[in-house]
Design a protein around this motif. Structure first.
Motif, PDB file in Angstrom:
ATOM      1  N   ARG A  14       0.758  -1.167   0.006  1.00 57.54           N
ATOM      2  CA  ARG A  14      -0.094  -0.087   0.141  1.00 57.54           C
ATOM      3  C   ARG A  14       0.940   1.163   0.154  1.00 57.54           C
ATOM      4  O   ARG A  14       1.921   1.487   0.923  1.00 57.54           O
ATOM      5  CB  ARG A  14      -0.851   0.015   1.197  1.00 57.54           C
ATOM      6  N   GLY A  17       0.301   7.284   2.918  1.00 56.34           N
ATOM      7  CA  GLY A  17      -0.434   8.729   2.663  1.00 56.34           C
ATOM      8  C   GLY A  17       0.535   9.693   3.095  1.00 56.34           C
ATOM      9  O   GLY A  17      -0.049  10.254   4.332  1.00 56.34           O
ATOM     10  N   SER A  19       3.861  12.735   2.203  1.00 62.16           N
ATOM     11  CA  SER A  19       4.285  13.430   1.267  1.00 62.16           C
ATOM     12  C   SER A  19       5.576  12.859   0.586  1.00 62.16           C
ATOM     13  O   SER A  19       6.333  12.214   1.462  1.00 62.16           O
ATOM     14  CB  SER A  19       4.700  15.022   1.477  1.00 62.16           C
ATOM     15  N   ALA A  43       0.972  13.475  -4.983  1.00 62.34           N
ATOM     16  CA  ALA A  43       0.498  12.237  -4.777  1.00 62.34           C
ATOM     17  C   ALA A  43       0.855  11.328  -5.676  1.00 62.34           C
ATOM     18  O   ALA A  43       1.191  10.077  -5.393  1.00 62.34           O
ATOM     19  CB  ALA A  43      -1.088  11.935  -4.793  1.00 62.34           C
ATOM     20  N   ARG A  47       3.603   8.063  -5.316  1.00 57.27           N
ATOM     21  CA  ARG A  47       3.058   6.711  -5.728  1.00 57.27           C
ATOM     22  C   ARG A  47       4.325   6.191  -6.453  1.00 57.27           C
ATOM     23  O   ARG A  47       4.967   5.144  -6.235  1.00 57.27           O
ATOM     24  CB  ARG A  47       2.206   6.559  -6.677  1.00 57.27           C
ATOM     25  N   ASP A 103      -3.440   3.270  -4.877  1.00 55.51           N
ATOM     26  CA  ASP A 103      -2.649   2.979  -3.693  1.00 55.51           C
ATOM     27  C   ASP A 103      -2.065   1.897  -3.303  1.00 55.51           C
ATOM     28  O   ASP A 103      -1.601   1.386  -2.417  1.00 55.51           O
ATOM     29  CB  ASP A 103      -3.696   3.530  -2.327  1.00 55.51           C
TER      30      ASP A 103
END
Length: 221
Positions: A14, A17, A19, A43, A47, A103
């Motif tokens: 996963r 969440g 920066s 985001a 990733r 995610d």
């Protein structure tokens, strides 16, 4: 970690969440950093950075190399013989594949050619539109599925197809209608991967027999 022999190692991770400033991206090379910086949204940078740092961590553990010392190249494309086939490690015979969506990051490693793919279930109208480019038997399966289930069925078929095409090294340079991926294909083992609701994921391995697959949800263990 030891390099896979007859089995296959898969990591389903996963995306945190956080920066980009909170990620350890020290192992990324100049090209990876350049590509990460092309994303406008933080985001998307998170990733990409997380996925490629995780890939380096996995491959370093399997090859015994330091993550930052790994160098990547491309095998020849089976369609045109150009240098844009499967990603490879020139210093190792280990085969690997990377996929990520929203995610979720998927990494596969094996001693045989391998492809992995993860797909979110699309809206119904998108699933029905894209289904027309699939193999006729796959398209028929989607048409015969109740509308409320078509997005999930399409996502499963598309993930299997992308995994197979990645394993071949052609990507979508090979027509999506060329192969029926609902089962195994000659010389290839295809299987779905359980990665949680909202996603379909698949693995393709260049092996004529079923492979033992070990699925990890974290980089350690």
């Amino acid at each position: 970690m030891e390099q896979p022999q007859d089995g296959v190692e898969v990591w389903a991770l996963r995306v945190p969440g956080v920066s980009t400033s909170s990620l350890d991206l020290s192992a990324l090379d100049e090209e990876e950093r350049r590509r990460m910086d092309t994303f406008v949204r933080d985001a998307d940078r998170v990733r990409y950075g997380f996925a490629h740092a995780a890939l380096r961590t996995v491959l370093a553990g399997l090859t015994g190399s330091a993550p930052e010392l790994l160098r990547f190249a491309r095998a020849s494309c089976p369609c045109c013989d150009g240098p844009h086939g499967r990603p490879v490690l020139p210093s190792s015979a280990l085969e690997f594949s990377l996929s990520y969506s929203r995610d979720l990051v998927l990494i596969g490693a094996a001693s045989d050619p391998i492809g992995v793919d993860v797909e979110p279930a699309p809206p119904l109208e998108v699933a029905e539109q894209l289904a027309t480019v699939l193999h006729p038997a796959e398209c028929e399966e989607i048409e015969n599925t109740p509308p409320e289930d078509r997005p999930a069925v399409f996502a499963r078929l598309w993930a299997r197809k992308e995994a197979y095409l990645k394993g071949l090294g052609t990507g979508l340079g090979r027509e999506a209608s060329a192969d029926d991926v609902r089962g195994d294909l000659p010389g290839w083992y295809l299987t779905d991967l359980p990665v949680g609701s909202g996603y379909a994921a698949a693995l393709a391995v260049g092996s004529p027999r079923p492979c033992a697959v070990q699925l990890h949800s974290a980089l350690q263990g």
